[in-house]
Design an enzyme around this catalytic site. Structure first.
Site, PDB file in Angstrom:
ATOM      1  N   GLY A 231      35.275 -25.000  14.446  1.00  0.00           N
ATOM      2  CA  GLY A 231      36.143 -25.737  13.538  1.00  0.00           C
ATOM      3  C   GLY A 231      36.127 -25.279  12.098  1.00  0.00           C
TER       4      GLY A 231
ATOM      5  N   LEU B 128      36.679 -25.515  19.515  1.00  0.00           N
ATOM      6  CA  LEU B 128      36.771 -25.493  20.975  1.00  0.00           C
ATOM      7  C   LEU B 128      35.494 -25.962  21.653  1.00  0.00           C
ATOM      8  CD1 LEU B 128      38.667 -22.103  21.482  1.00  0.00           C
ATOM      9  CD2 LEU B 128      39.600 -24.416  21.665  1.00  0.00           C
TER      10      LEU B 128
ATOM     11  N   VAL C 240      42.862 -22.845  16.074  1.00  0.00           N
ATOM     12  CA  VAL C 240      41.583 -23.142  16.724  1.00  0.00           C
ATOM     13  C   VAL C 240      40.569 -22.028  16.480  1.00  0.00           C
ATOM     14  CG1 VAL C 240      42.733 -24.476  18.530  1.00  0.00           C
ATOM     15  CG2 VAL C 240      42.198 -22.076  18.946  1.00  0.00           C
ATOM     16  N   CYS C 241      39.309 -22.433  16.476  1.00  0.00           N
ATOM     17  CA  CYS C 241      38.195 -21.478  16.504  1.00  0.00           C
ATOM     18  C   CYS C 241      37.092 -22.130  17.337  1.00  0.00           C
ATOM     19  CB  CYS C 241      37.724 -21.128  15.090  1.00  0.00           C
ATOM     20  SG  CYS C 241      36.917 -22.490  14.226  1.00  0.00           S
ATOM     21  N   GLN C 242      35.891 -21.610  17.291  1.00  0.00           N
ATOM     22  CA  GLN C 242      34.853 -22.130  18.170  1.00  0.00           C
ATOM     23  C   GLN C 242      34.228 -23.425  17.657  1.00  0.00           C
ATOM     24  OE1 GLN C 242      34.580 -20.536  21.048  1.00  0.00           O
ATOM     25  NE2 GLN C 242      33.237 -22.119  21.860  1.00  0.00           N
TER      26      GLN C 242
END
Length: 226
Positions: free
Chosen positions: A138, A163, A134-136
């Site tokens: 994508g 996220l 995951v990251c902020q």
């Protein structure tokens, strides 16, 4: 002797026999398929099911600032990018551009690709560990998953759009803000969606140049001269 350019049946019988035997021999050879993992893209709700029902581990690849603001409680953290404090001329120029664009929109520090990312992932996980990366937004998670896939990791998933797209309350989080808001800073927190779109485009361009420099150079060469 067979005549060049004519069908094989003009060859002598013994030649045809050898050819048939060769074909039979080739047909009996075992074909070993090359199996490569495919990164699976899922929603926040699907990612939660993978964690709770299938034993997936959440790997957060955001920078330390975003991770500190808010992260999934059970997640592990290995940043794909780390702060760049190099002082060579090229880095100083890039840092200036960053601070005036991406840094201005998102309030993010100037970073570089983490040279230890893959090795740290291999230290913490085995190749068959089930990971939700995951990251902020994508982008970094997709790049990170691609790198891990090339290194032999077989069970990889990413949350589509990151996220920021996960519904409030889907995951138990730790931090002062909601997971969706952990990437907000700079002009994005003031001007909202317009700055968010522009900032995301800039980050996309930066990641493209970082991971596909040859393709980026070709695109720039096709651009009309100023």
């Amino acid at each position: 002797m067979a005549i060049l350019g004519l069908p094989a049946f003009f060859s002598p019988p013994e030649s045809r026999s050898r050819s048939r035997a060769h074909l039979v021999s080739r047909s009996r050879r075992k074909v070993v398929p090359i199996v490569r993992a495919e990164v699976r893209y899922v929603s926040g709700e699907e990612a939660k099911k993978l964690v709770e029902e299938e034993g997936y581990v959440v790997l957060d690849v955001r920078d330390g600032k975003q991770y500190g603001q808010s992260h999934i409680k059970s997640s592990r953290h290995i940043p794909l990018f780390v702060e760049n404090n190099d002082n060579d001329f090229g880095t100083i120029v890039k840092k200036t551009l960053h601070n005036n664009f991406v840094g201005l929109f998102f309030g993010l520090p100037f970073t570089k690709l983490n040279p230890d990312f893959v090795q740290e992932a291999k230290r913490q996980f085995t190749g068959d560990t089930r990971l939700v990366v995951v990251c902020q937004e994508g982008l970094r998670s997709a790049a990170a998953a691609t790198m891990l896939e090339k290194e032999g990791f077989q069970n990889l998933s990413c949350i589509t759009s990151g996220l920021r797209s996960v519904k409030l309350g889907t995951f138990e989080s730790v931090g002062a803000v909601d997971l969706q808001d952990a990437g907000k800073g700079g002009l994005v927190s003031i001007q909202g969606k317009i700055s968010l779109v522009l900032g995301t485009l800039l980050i996309s361009a930066y990641l493209f140049i970082t991971f596909f420099p040859e393709q980026a150079e070709k695109i720039l060469q096709l651009s009309p001269a100023s």
